[in-house]
Scaffold this active site. Structure first.
Site, mmCIF file in Angstrom:
data_model
loop_
_atom_site.group_PDB
_atom_site.id
_atom_site.type_symbol
_atom_site.label_atom_id
_atom_site.label_comp_id
_atom_site.label_asym_id
_atom_site.label_seq_id
_atom_site.Cartn_x
_atom_site.Cartn_y
_atom_site.Cartn_z
ATOM 1 N N ARG A 292 57.619 35.144 25.884
ATOM 2 C CA ARG A 292 57.495 34.025 26.679
ATOM 3 C C ARG A 292 58.001 32.732 25.721
ATOM 4 O O ARG A 292 57.202 32.377 24.742
ATOM 5 C CB ARG A 292 56.054 33.473 26.942
ATOM 6 C CG ARG A 292 55.810 32.320 27.868
ATOM 7 C CD ARG A 292 54.486 32.081 28.015
ATOM 8 N NE ARG A 292 54.121 31.194 26.925
ATOM 9 C CZ ARG A 292 52.861 30.896 26.377
ATOM 10 N NH1 ARG A 292 51.832 31.659 26.551
ATOM 11 N NH2 ARG A 292 52.802 29.964 25.276
ATOM 12 N N HIS A 296 52.890 28.129 27.845
ATOM 13 C CA HIS A 296 52.549 29.022 29.296
ATOM 14 C C HIS A 296 52.853 28.051 30.382
ATOM 15 O O HIS A 296 53.403 28.736 31.369
ATOM 16 C CB HIS A 296 50.813 28.875 28.918
ATOM 17 C CG HIS A 296 50.428 29.285 30.109
ATOM 18 N ND1 HIS A 296 50.394 30.784 30.637
ATOM 19 C CD2 HIS A 296 49.464 28.667 30.866
ATOM 20 C CE1 HIS A 296 49.577 31.015 31.708
ATOM 21 N NE2 HIS A 296 48.986 29.770 31.847
ATOM 22 N N TYR A 305 48.538 27.553 18.464
ATOM 23 C CA TYR A 305 48.170 29.106 18.195
ATOM 24 C C TYR A 305 49.203 29.962 17.952
ATOM 25 O O TYR A 305 49.237 31.288 17.638
ATOM 26 C CB TYR A 305 47.474 29.499 19.402
ATOM 27 C CG TYR A 305 48.431 29.606 20.878
ATOM 28 C CD1 TYR A 305 49.303 30.385 21.170
ATOM 29 C CD2 TYR A 305 48.010 28.362 21.786
ATOM 30 C CE1 TYR A 305 49.844 30.196 22.324
ATOM 31 C CE2 TYR A 305 48.798 28.002 22.874
ATOM 32 C CZ TYR A 305 49.948 29.077 23.147
ATOM 33 O OH TYR A 305 50.320 28.852 24.089
HETATM 34 C C1 LIG Z 1 41.057 34.966 37.132
HETATM 35 C C2 LIG Z 1 41.708 33.937 36.231
HETATM 36 N N1 LIG Z 1 41.267 33.568 35.059
HETATM 37 C C3 LIG Z 1 41.744 32.735 34.421
HETATM 38 C C4 LIG Z 1 42.918 32.251 34.782
HETATM 39 C C5 LIG Z 1 43.560 31.001 33.913
HETATM 40 N N2 LIG Z 1 44.792 31.716 33.392
HETATM 41 C C6 LIG Z 1 46.171 31.354 34.054
HETATM 42 S S1 LIG Z 1 47.356 32.376 33.393
HETATM 43 C C7 LIG Z 1 46.374 32.833 32.218
HETATM 44 C C8 LIG Z 1 47.154 33.965 31.275
HETATM 45 C C9 LIG Z 1 47.807 34.738 31.863
HETATM 46 O O1 LIG Z 1 48.229 35.685 30.856
HETATM 47 P P1 LIG Z 1 49.524 36.961 31.567
HETATM 48 O O2 LIG Z 1 48.755 37.750 32.335
HETATM 49 O O3 LIG Z 1 49.833 37.435 30.162
HETATM 50 O O4 LIG Z 1 50.516 36.368 32.185
HETATM 51 P P2 LIG Z 1 51.729 35.145 31.712
HETATM 52 O O5 LIG Z 1 50.891 33.846 31.924
HETATM 53 O O6 LIG Z 1 51.766 35.400 30.303
HETATM 54 O O7 LIG Z 1 52.970 35.558 32.747
HETATM 55 C C10 LIG Z 1 45.008 32.244 32.200
HETATM 56 C C11 LIG Z 1 43.960 32.944 31.559
HETATM 57 C C12 LIG Z 1 43.509 32.434 35.953
HETATM 58 N N3 LIG Z 1 44.549 31.796 36.588
HETATM 59 N N4 LIG Z 1 42.640 33.393 36.875
#
Ligand SMILES: Cc1ncc(C[n+]2csc(CCOP(=O)(O)OP(=O)(O)O)c2C)c(N)n1
Ligand SMILES: [Mg+2]
Lengths: 398, 344
Positions: A292, A296, A305
């Site tokens: 990425r 985010h 971080y």
């Molecule tokens: C159930 C849930 N918990 C927390 C979140 C908040 N949240 C949004 S994205 C994220 C991280 C996701 O990481 P990853 O699965 O690696 O996907 P990326 O964003 O890196 O594409 C979090 C914790 C959420 N959207 N849904």
């Protein structure tokens, strides 16, 4: 192409040196970090330097035209991504979720799909949307707050973006079970489903349950995990001791790690996985190893971080640059071609910008629309009362 | 060690220490004070360590208390809540952060099946002194699942206590009182008010946790009572100011505790004003606001001059954010209800 059995037990090249004693968490983490540079199990067909390399199982014949097409896809979707990011900065979007750095993973996977295949995205899959024939303007409302995405998920075979992490994985498993129950599995003409999720998502119960369901019902489902190394501020080590692709083994299906910054390798591996699923050999997990490159979301501040050195390293592995280098080396494209794509991407950005700033706000009655398929008299009464109240304002009675 | 009121600094001179704080900073300082006071207090959640949480409520805590007291957990809410249960029965006092309201549902099973029931099932042998912090409500222009008001689900579940703060003083003290409580507490934080400021006296808790509070009194007849909680308190107070300019006195009561409800002050008020408007962002069907309406009509039947009116979010999913101003109760909708009540 290889049979899936070969991939059922891929031994990690550098298994933790754990014989008598269990490795410490630190050792495992250190081992994982070492694999950040890729390991021998990483499928790659185009190096970061733009060199075409052979792979014993996943080679692919690609014509100049096809490679130019993949290049164009990636350039355009990156331009869309940067424009949307800028629109957020200008206050035209409430938030944007950048895909920067993940173009090859998404275009490679998306272009492996056929129109009859079904795709379930999470929320960063703008490149997949593109390959499903969805114009980027249809994504904007989600981020501007005017709608929840305007594309027809049935027509495009592209499910709505799913924000609750992991939810869509079970939905995809169910859809793929349906394909199987409908007799749509068994030969090369069959359908398959692909489901996208992140490295962080692999911790969610829904994802694990999706693995179990798909395995038990032999569902024609490709689990496509974009390991972009981060789940907001948490590195992949927070989610797993082992490389993620190795998880598949425990559920009884193959797991493969592909260079997610290599569009050719991603295309080849995803095509293979879809074909296996069509034949009835699903499910399969693909871990696209990528990065990425941006925050985010536009609300995030990665400087809190992670070190910028990391980004600098990954810039050297840029997914688009290597294709460009290769196209030039092969004399498959000249500067006129690149300029033409550049101009096309600029025009697309202008179109996106103009569309965005002119998007009308939704009318209040939209709040109440489509809550139920068969209506609900209680809600309709509530709607009518509220609309009466609103029109009181419009008439200046209040 | 349930202490209904806390006076952390009263070993000192007894002088008050008043600082102007945002709700977010007050929560941060309250969490810090709780961690300093009790080494068994742990923080668990997604991105709460280095990042300090997406709202920075845990900012700096991991740096000062270490990774074993401020856990950046794997991304799984059922995991966060379920392991907190285990830690709690092992003697810890976990404080779980749910990143946004809409993400509590993967943890719902653990909350309803274990957190809420273990004390009952073990005849009191397992205490569950844990807090589940939830930034809730809309008004921040967010995408889906980031603006919800799920509090009624939890108030509907026996065994859970549910509170919501509306201002920095309550943020600072209520979070500490919730951590000190031997029952599991769902702690709803009004995310769109995180950056509102007010003076906070950090030496003395203003009252117990499970008590509602009259924020503005209206002694005279011809008045009405407004009840709300969390993010709607600002709207209620603004409505009371606006009504006062038009010569109508509104009594404003901050519920603070949603389960158990503390409706004594509401009954007392309604018996004087004869009119009640209940305000909440949550949908109205089978909710906290319906519970209040039911109880007030039972307790204040002969005092009521008008039916209890409710101003709430609609019984729809939370809409795209361009429609949230219409969805969320605002000053006009509250005053409209007050007018209807007064005109009844
Ligand atoms: C159930 C849930 N918990 C927390 C979140 C908040 N949240 C949004 S994205 C994220 C991280 C996701 O990481 P990853 O699965 O690696 O996907 P990326 O964003 O890196 O594409 C979090 C914790 C959420 N959207 N849904
Ligand atoms: Mg990720």
């Amino acid at each position: 192409m290889s049979s899936p059995e070969q991939w059922t037990h891929p031994e990690p090249a550098s298994a933790p040196a754990a014989t008598a004693a269990k490795p410490t968490a630190e050792q495992v983490i250190a081992g994982l970090r070492a694999t950040d540079q890729g390991d021998v199990n990483l499928v790659q067909l185009l190096t970061p330097e733009g060199e075409r390399v052979q792979h014993p199982d996943f080679d692919i014949d690609i014509t100049a035209e096809e490679l130019r097409g993949l290049y164009r896809d990636m350039v355009l979707i990156r331009r869309v991504d940067r424009e949307a990011n800028a629109l957020q900065r200008k206050g035209q979007l409430g938030i944007w979720v950048p895909l920067l750095g993940q173009e090859a993973a998404q275009i490679g996977a998306g272009r492996a799909l056929r129109p009859d295949d079904m795709a379930f995205p999470s929320y960063r899959e703008h490149g997949i949307a593109w390959t499903r024939g969805i114009h980027p303007t249809e994504l904007l409302g989600i981020f501007r707050g005017t709608d929840m995405g305007t594309w027809d998920p049935v027509k495009h075979k592209f499910h709505p973006y799913t924000i609750v992490i992991g939810n869509q994985v079970l939905n995809a498993a169910g859809y793929a079970m349906g394909q199987k129950f409908d007799g749509q599995v068994g030969d090369s003409d069959s359908e398959a489903t692909i489901c996208f999720f992140g490295d962080g998502a692999t911790s969610q119960g829904d994802v694990h349950e999706g693995f179990v369901w798909a395995a038990v019902y032999d569902a024609p489902l490709v689990f496509f995990c974009q390991n972009n190394q981060w789940a907001i501020s948490e590195p992949t080590e927070r989610q797993s001791r082992l490389p993620l692709y190795q998880r598949a083994r425990g559920y009884g299906f193959p797991g493969i790690r592909v260079d997610g910054n290599d569009v050719l390798a991603t295309l080849a591996v995803t095509r293979w996985a879809l074909e296996e699923c069509r034949q009835g050999n699903g499910p399969i997990l693909i871990e696209a190893f990528t990065y990425r490159m941006d925050a985010h979301t536009t609300s995030d501040d990665p400087s809190r971080y992670r070190l910028s050195d990391e980004l600098e390293l990954w810039k050297l592995k840029d997914p688009i640059e290597r294709v460009k280098v290769h196209l030039v080396k092969q004399q498959w494209a000249d500067s006129a071609y690149f300029e033409e794509i550049e101009a096309e991407s600029e025009a697309l950005a202008v179109e996106l910008r103009e569309f965005c700033v002119n998007m009308p706000d939704p009318p209040p009655e939209r709040i109440f629309a489509n809550v139920y398929a068969e209506g609900n008299p209680v809600l309709e009464a509530q709607r009518d009362e509220f609309l009466g109240y609103v029109s009181g304002f419009a008439g200046g009675e209040h | 060690m349930a202490a209904p009121t806390l006076n952390r600094a009263d070993s000192g001179s007894g002088e008050s220490d008043v600082q102007t704080l945002t709700i977010s900073k007050a929560l941060n300082m309250g969490l810090r004070a709780a961690m300093e006071a009790n080494p068994k207090v742990l923080m668990m959640g997604e991105d709460i360590g280095k990042l300090g949480g997406v709202f920075r409520i845990t900012d700096g805590l991991q740096k000062d208390f270490g990774e074993q007291r401020v856990l950046d957990t794997p991304l799984a809410e059922s995991g966060i809540i379920g392991t907190a249960v285990g830690l709690a029965i092992r003697g810890y006092r976990p404080v779980c952060e749910i990143q946004f309201d809409g993400f509590i549902f993967p943890g719902f099973d653990q909350i309803v099946s274990q957190v809420a029931k273990l004390h009952y099932r073990t005849q009191g042998r397992n205490k569950l002194p844990m807090v589940i912090r939830v930034p809730f409500g809309g008004g921040i222009g967010a995408v889906e699942h980031h603006s919800e008001s799920p509090e009624s689900y939890f108030a509907h579940t026996a065994g859970l206590k549910v509170v919501s703060c509306s201002n920095p003083t309550d943020a600072y003290w209520m979070i500490q009182q919730a951590i000190d409580c031997d029952d599991p507490v769902l702690f709803f934080e009004p995310k769109r008010r995180y950056y509102e400021k007010a003076p906070v006296d950090t030496t003395k808790a203003p009252g117990p946790l499970f008590a509602s509070r009259v924020l503005r009194s209206a002694p005279s007849a011809g008045a009405a009572t407004l009840v709300g909680y969390g993010p709607m308190i600002r709207v209620c107070l603004d409505a009371a100011n606006a009504a006062a300019e038009d010569g109508t006195e509104l009594e404003v009561i901050d519920l603070r505790t949603l389960s158990p409800l503390d409706l004594g002050p509401v009954y007392e008020s309604v018996r004087r004003t004869g009119r009640l408007v209940v305000v909440s962002e949550a949908p109205s069907e089978s909710s906290i606001t319906s519970e209040i309406a039911a109880k007030v009509q039972q307790e204040c039947f002969y005092s009521l001059q008008a039916p209890v009116l409710r101003v709430t979010g609609f019984d729809t999913p939370y809409p795209p954010s361009k429609l949230e101003e219409e969805f969320l109760p605002d000053l006009d909708r509250v005053l409209h209800a007050v007018d209807r009540s007064l005109a009844w």
